[in-house]
Each structure stands twice: as structure tokens, then as C-alpha cells.
Write an enzyme that holds these catalytic residues in place. Structure first.
Site, PDB file in Angstrom:
ATOM      1  N   ASP A 130      53.386  35.250  33.469  1.00 29.43           N
ATOM      2  CA  ASP A 130      53.646  36.460  34.245  1.00 29.43           C
ATOM      3  C   ASP A 130      55.148  36.585  34.476  1.00 29.43           C
ATOM      4  O   ASP A 130      55.834  35.578  34.657  1.00 29.43           O
ATOM      5  CB  ASP A 130      52.926  36.323  35.605  1.00 29.43           C
ATOM      6  CG  ASP A 130      52.212  37.592  36.011  1.00 29.43           C
ATOM      7  OD1 ASP A 130      52.898  38.614  36.179  1.00 29.43           O
ATOM      8  OD2 ASP A 130      50.988  37.548  36.190  1.00 29.43           O
ATOM      9  N   ASP A 232      54.664  42.361  35.556  1.00 29.92           N
ATOM     10  CA  ASP A 232      54.125  42.867  36.821  1.00 29.92           C
ATOM     11  C   ASP A 232      54.715  44.243  37.155  1.00 29.92           C
ATOM     12  O   ASP A 232      55.921  44.458  36.996  1.00 29.92           O
ATOM     13  CB  ASP A 232      54.506  41.860  37.926  1.00 29.92           C
ATOM     14  CG  ASP A 232      53.768  42.111  39.218  1.00 29.92           C
ATOM     15  OD1 ASP A 232      52.537  42.023  39.226  1.00 29.92           O
ATOM     16  OD2 ASP A 232      54.446  42.401  40.232  1.00 29.92           O
ATOM     17  N   GLU A 302      51.824  45.697  33.202  1.00 28.98           N
ATOM     18  CA  GLU A 302      50.906  46.227  34.220  1.00 28.98           C
ATOM     19  C   GLU A 302      51.427  47.586  34.655  1.00 28.98           C
ATOM     20  O   GLU A 302      52.504  47.675  35.254  1.00 28.98           O
ATOM     21  CB  GLU A 302      50.824  45.291  35.425  1.00 28.98           C
ATOM     22  CG  GLU A 302      49.801  45.788  36.434  1.00 28.98           C
ATOM     23  CD  GLU A 302      50.080  45.360  37.870  1.00 28.98           C
ATOM     24  OE1 GLU A 302      49.160  45.411  38.690  1.00 28.98           O
ATOM     25  OE2 GLU A 302      51.231  44.993  38.185  1.00 28.98           O
ATOM     26  N   HIS A 364      42.849  40.058  38.893  1.00 31.17           N
ATOM     27  CA  HIS A 364      42.918  39.485  40.232  1.00 31.17           C
ATOM     28  C   HIS A 364      43.126  40.547  41.315  1.00 31.17           C
ATOM     29  O   HIS A 364      43.140  40.214  42.500  1.00 31.17           O
ATOM     30  CB  HIS A 364      44.046  38.459  40.286  1.00 31.17           C
ATOM     31  CG  HIS A 364      45.388  39.078  40.030  1.00 31.17           C
ATOM     32  ND1 HIS A 364      45.741  39.614  38.807  1.00 31.17           N
ATOM     33  CD2 HIS A 364      46.452  39.284  40.832  1.00 31.17           C
ATOM     34  CE1 HIS A 364      46.955  40.111  38.868  1.00 31.17           C
ATOM     35  NE2 HIS A 364      47.413  39.916  40.088  1.00 31.17           N
ATOM     36  N   ASP A 365      43.339  41.800  40.910  1.00 31.53           N
ATOM     37  CA  ASP A 365      43.537  42.866  41.889  1.00 31.53           C
ATOM     38  C   ASP A 365      42.295  43.744  42.068  1.00 31.53           C
ATOM     39  O   ASP A 365      42.291  44.623  42.926  1.00 31.53           O
ATOM     40  CB  ASP A 365      44.701  43.776  41.448  1.00 31.53           C
ATOM     41  CG  ASP A 365      46.032  43.050  41.449  1.00 31.53           C
ATOM     42  OD1 ASP A 365      46.237  42.175  42.319  1.00 31.53           O
ATOM     43  OD2 ASP A 365      46.868  43.343  40.574  1.00 31.53           O
TER      44      ASP A 365
HETATM   45  C1  GLC Z   1      50.881  43.497  40.875  1.00 31.31           C
HETATM   46  C2  GLC Z   1      50.046  42.245  40.931  1.00 31.31           C
HETATM   47  C3  GLC Z   1      49.546  42.084  42.315  1.00 31.31           C
HETATM   48  C4  GLC Z   1      50.729  41.956  43.242  1.00 31.31           C
HETATM   49  C5  GLC Z   1      51.673  43.144  43.092  1.00 31.31           C
HETATM   50  C6  GLC Z   1      52.981  42.888  43.743  1.00 31.31           C
HETATM   51  O1  GLC Z   1      50.131  44.627  41.117  1.00 31.31           O
HETATM   52  O2  GLC Z   1      49.020  42.297  39.985  1.00 31.31           O
HETATM   53  O3  GLC Z   1      48.694  40.993  42.455  1.00 31.31           O
HETATM   54  O4  GLC Z   1      50.286  41.873  44.559  1.00 31.31           O
HETATM   55  O5  GLC Z   1      51.955  43.394  41.740  1.00 31.31           O
HETATM   56  O6  GLC Z   1      53.703  41.945  43.005  1.00 31.31           O
END
Ligand code: GLC
Length: 568
Positions: A130, A232, A302, A364-365
Site C-alpha cells: 500500500d 490510497d 483506490e 477493508h472499507d
Molecule cells: C482509504 C483506505 C481507508 C483509509 C482512508 C484514509 O480509503 O482504504 O481504510 O481509512 O483511505 O487513509
């Protein structure tokens, strides 16, 4: 055949054997041998806190992952993406990074990382890490220096602004995790910007020193031998340079795929996704290409954009940005044949020429897919994910059909759920520890230790061990789907063509490459469906419900059944 890697770094072969040359006598393999590994492969996401604890502190770690690699090799995945394991105060469980080039002691050491990478490569499994470019932890030395004084050399590494003359916030931007996106620093008497927690200040990507330093962190991991990055909130890095107010979202419109409270009341026109973002990813891509040789290093971004046309802009006008902007469109559709087909077709239609699709059903979200679509449909959802055209990403535990695990308020961990209560935004339920066996802590951690989040209540029957013993299990199904995918060029690389006259409630599509012709049927309904198979002889490959029922040119689908048939 698994990829053969030697140890990491410069002694790695440039071209593992799966990317060998096209053989003339095997027409149907054409296109596969030439395809990069990240297109033909399947990615498996590991949330390291929750996978396997090796040292008895109740939190998963890198040696734990290494110890469980045989599960992944046996499952048949090609790459792991490991969520952040870098030094962090853990306000957002590792997405608040205080050092981009080390390992948090909670997860192990750099030596543990090197051992994990080498062990993954030995098994032919690539490793994606990541990268969190939008923000650091407020404990990162860069931010500590930045907040130390207005005149310091790192002041401009973050986004600082004066209060308005009336003392109010610089603009109306909101934090994704609740409250304003600005926090007042009483000592230096300015606000700093944070798109997430106040402990996650946003970097100023318009400062060339920030760009250089952050690209340097990519090089650090590339030199160590990683195969790519999951980036991210990739589209957040560049904001409107004038920091204009976001306009309100029109009444009734849904900005994100779920109700996120006040954050969803604005159109996020100015606080993310500025056109200059594309320049950042062109630069990232050039760097990855430099390290790629003939075995590419991949970038997966993402990006929370649910309109295909918006999302695909991140492939780059000349396919020179992200290899794959994560496609989250299936996370937000009603689980019906019609809606899913429309979504798949819209994404296929929007893809620029040469761009490679990808599909995601969980991370994970997000609430787990088995909880979203229900346990009955979870099996055919897995079949869909592994047979659509494009790279699938599996979330750990989905191969077991894991469901969300309710977490009582006194054990809640996730700051989002705590800051914006009442909307079910807490992400703890989808981060429950992986159940491995029937022992008291399901093999996740030592007996007597309290895992950081509660184990699934059905851990004993849900576990890898229990499901390995059962040929009808979700685990067995996932293994056979992955084996089928590996054996069929059409699934890895073939064309996608929806079948227009499938009965209502059934999503049917063909996957074809050379002589490899497959037909996929997914029944989304809780009643049976009959599909007439036009004129060809069909051999059954896989069903979610045992052997597919194909008789007299008709396939009888049971409720929520998915099948893959091969045309003879
Ligand atoms: C992304 C991650 C998430 C995190 C956010 C802030 O959306 O997937 O888990 O809380 O970024 O870094």
C-alpha cells in the site's frame, strides 16, 4: 505452473516462465503468454492486523502472513496486496503513516518484510504494497517540522491557511471521517488541511520537494523487490489551488455509494480530483516503468468514482497513468441480474482501447460481500468475480464466505464509526480475524490472548481447516474456480460478450479466446431458472451447487446457482 522467482532485488529474473513466448501449436494461448502478470492473475488483499498473529499480542503481523502463504498458494492466487504495515500511531490503523520506509514493530521488522517477500516469490506469488500519498500521520517528522514554525523549510509540505478575517475556516471542505477538513494550530496560528482524521494531515503535492520525497518512498520498496502498489485515495492528492468552496449536492443525489452523513451533502468538486492529479500518476508510471523491464510493476489506485467515464480517466489519455483504477462499481449496485449486467456493460463500454478492467467485491472499507448479498448468493458472487473479464481482487476471508462480525460499542476500534455514529460506518465488522482452525482463538492468535477484534462467532465451522475437510465448502468452490481460471485462457484474457436473451433474473455471458469458448450463467434469484443452450454441446466445468444440471439442451439453474459451461 507457478511463477519462478529467485530472491528479490536485482537478481530476480526479468521474465518468469509464465510470460514465455507464444507457441504456434497452441493458438488458444495466444494473448496470454504476451499478457502481463497483473492482467492474467488474481489479487488477494490481506489486512495484516487480521490475518495471522505470530507473537501473541492479538494483532496480525508480517511473520504471520509468511506462515500462512501456503494457504494462498494452495488457493491459487497470483498476488497479495498487503494493507499498510509501516510505522504508525494507528489512529487509522496504519493509514496514518509516520515513516514510509520502515515496518511498525507491531508488524515486525524490515527483515521480516524481506523474508515475506522472498517466501511469496518462491511460491510464485507477487507482492503489492500500500502507498498512502495523500496524507501522513501528524507524527511524521515532516509534519512535526512543518508545524514547528511558519518559516521552516517544511512548512509548505502541508496545506496551511490563515483563518478568514472573521476567524472562520478557510473554506467549507469536510473531512471524510466527520467534521471540518481544517484543524487550527494554536501555536503557529493557521489551519492545516486533512481530508481524513486531524491526525492525518494532507501533503502539499504542489510542492516539488514533496513529490520528490514521496516518489523516493516508492523507489525504496521497488529496490526491495515489490511488484507494485495499491495507491490510497489516489485521486485526492491534487486539490483546487484556489481552495474554492464545494457546492452543495443536489437534493436526493448520492455523492458516494453509501450514506456517509454530512460529507455526502457536498459535491466534491474542489477538494479532490483536480486535473493536475493526472500529472502525478504519469510521473509515478514513468518511475514504475523504469523498474519494470519485461516484468511490469503495477499501480492500482483506490478511486471512489462510480461513473465509469470519470473513473477511466485515471488510466491516462495514453494509458500512461494507473494500470488499474480500482473499479468499485459492483459495491454499490442492487444485487440483481439486470443491475449487475448494466454495470458490467457500462464499464466495458467506457474502457479506453487497450485499458484492462478489474473487479472488486469487498475490501477493508466495505461490508463483506456475503453480508451484502446474503450467504445464499455469496457463492455465485465469487463465481461472477472470478469469471468476469479483468483482474479480480479477493478480500481475505471471502474465500471462506466470512460475514461481517458485529462488534459491541465497547470493543469498537474504527475512528470513522466513532466520529460519525448512527450510520453503520464503522469498518470493524469486515476486519474480523481470519479463522484458521478449531482451536480456542481459531489459530489466529495464541490461546488466552484477546484478538484485537472479536473472532467470527462461527469460527470453528467457518475456518480454513473445517472447510478444507468439506468438498462442498466455499473454500473448495473458490479453489476450483481459481483452478478453472488458471486453466482457461478465455477466462484470463478472452473477450466478454453478454447474452441478450437470457431469462429474467439470469446474467449470462460468453468468454472466448481462440478455441476456448465458455458460457457463464448466474441466477440472481431465489427461484429456479431454465436456460436454453443454443445449438451447441456444452460440457459443465463448475457449478456453485455441485454438478450443473444440463439436459436436452437446457441448463436448469437452482436458486442463486452460477455455472460455467464449456462449448464443445
Ligand atoms: C482509504 C483506505 C481507508 C483509509 C482512508 C484514509 O480509503 O482504504 O481504510 O481509512 O483511505 O487513509
Amino acid at each position: 505452473m507457478p511463477l519462478q522467482y529467485m530472491n528479490n532485488r536485482s537478481d530476480r529474473p526479468e521474465k518468469p516462465d509464465r510470460e514465455g513466448t507464444v507457441r504456434d501449436d497452441e493458438g488458444s494461448r495466444q494473448g496470454i503468454d504476451a499478457a502481463p502478470w497483473w492482467q492474467t492473475g488474481v489479487v488477494y488483499q490481506i489486512y495484516p492486523r487480521s490475518f495471522q498473529d505470530s507473537n501473541g499480542d492479538g494483532v496480525g503481523d508480517l511473520p504471520g502472513i509468511t506462515a500462512r502463504l501456503d494457504h494462498l498458494a494452495g488457493l491459487g492466487v497470483d498476488a497479495i496486496w498487503v494493507s499498510p504495515f509501516y510505522p504508525s500511531p494507528m489512529k487509522d490503523f496504519g493509514y496514518d503513516v509516520s515513516d514510509y520506509t520502515d515496518v511498525d514493530p507491531l508488524f515486525g521488522t524490515l527483515g521480516d518484510f524481506d523474508r515475506l517477500l522472498a517466501a511469496a516469490h518462491e511460491r510464485g506469488i507477487a507482492m503489492i504494497v500500500d502507498w498512502v500519498p495523500n496524507h501522513t500521520s501528524d507524527q511524521h517528522p515532516w509534519f512535526l517540522a512543518s508545524r514547528a514554525g511558519r518559516d521552516g523549510p517544511k512548512r509548505d509540505w502541508y496545506v496551511w491557511r490563515d483563518a478568514k478575517p472573521d476567524g472562520s475556516l478557510p473554506n467549507n471542505w469536510l473531512s471524510s471521517f466527520g467534521g471540518p477538513a481544517w484543524t487550527w494550530d494554536p501555536r503557529t496560528r493557521q489551519f492545516y488541511l486533512h481530508s481524513f482524521l486531524k491526525e492525518q494531515p494532507d501533503l502539499n503535492w504542489r510542492n516539488p520537494d514533496v513529490r520528490r520525497a514521496m516518489l523516493g518512498t516508492l523507489e525504496f520498496w521497488l529496490e526491495r523487490g515489490v511488484d507494485g502498489f495499491r495507491i490510497d485515495v489516489a485521486h485526492a492528492v491534487m486539490k483546487d489551488p484556489d481552495l474554492r468552496d464545494n457546492p452543495p449536492a443536489p437534493a436526493g443525489s448520492r455523492v458516494l455509494h453509501k450514506d456517509v452523513g454530512p460529507y455526502g451533502t457536498q459535491l466534491h468538486l474542489y477538494d479532490r480530483g483536480h486535473a493536475d492529479t493526472h500529472g502525478v500518476y504519469r510521473e509515478v508510471r514513468r518511475l514504475l516503468d523504469r523498474y519494470g523491464g519485461t516484468r511490469q510493476r503495477v499501480s492500482i489506485g483506490e478511486i471512489h468514482l462510480f461513473e465509469p467515464a470519470d473513473l477511466v480517466s485515471y488510466y491516462g489519455a495514453d494509458l500512461d497513468e494507473l494500470h488499474m483504477p480500482f473499479n468499485f462499481t459492483l459495491l454499490s449496485v442492487p444485487w440483481s441480474a439486470e443491475a449487475v449486467r448494466r454495470t458490467v456493460d457500462a464499464m466495458e463500454a467506457a474502457l479506453p482501447r487497450g485499458a484492462w478492467p478489474n473487479w472488486v467485491l469487498g475490501n477493508h472499507d466495505e461490508s463483506r460481500v456475503a453480508s451484502r448479498v446474503g450467504p445464499a448468493a455469496a457463492r455465485s458472487a465469487m463465481l461472477l468475480l472470478l469469471t468476469l473479464r479483468g483482474t479480480p481482487t479477493l478480500y481475505y476471508g471471502d474465500e471462506l464466505g466470512m460475514e461481517d462480525v458485529p462488534v459491541p460499542p465497547e470493543l469498537a476500534q474504527d475512528p470513522w464509526g466513532k466520529n460519525v455514529p448512527g450510520l453503520g460506518l464503522g469498518r470493524d465488522p469486515q476486519r474480523a480475524p481470519m479463522p484458521w482452525d478449531g482451536s480456542s482463538n481459531a489459530g489466529f492468535t495464541r490461546t488466552g490472548v484477546r484478538p484485537w477484534l472479536p473472532l467470527p462467532p462461527d469460527a470453528a465451522t467457518r475456518s480454513v481447516e473445517a472447510q478444507t475437510a468439506s468438498p462442498d465448502s466455499m473454500l473448495a468452490l473458490t479453489r476450483s474456480l481459481l483452478a478453472m481460471r488458471r486453466a482457461h485462457p478465455a477466462l484470463q484474457r478472452g473477450s466478454y460478450r453478454p447474452v441478450s436473451d437470457a431469462p429474467a433474473g439470469v446474467f449470462a455471458y460468453q468468454r472466448e479466446l481462440g478455441r476456448d469458448h465458455l458460457l457463464v450463467l448466474v441466477n440472481f434469484e431465489s427461484g429456479p431458472a431454465l436456460v436454453r443452450l443454443a445449438g451447441q454441446i456444452h460440457r459443465s466445468l463448475v457449478s456453485t451447487h455441485g454438478a450443473p444440471v444440463v439436459r436436452d439442451g437446457t441448463c436448469a439453474l437452482r436458486p442463486h446457482e452460477g455455472v460455467v459451461l464449456e462449448r464443445g
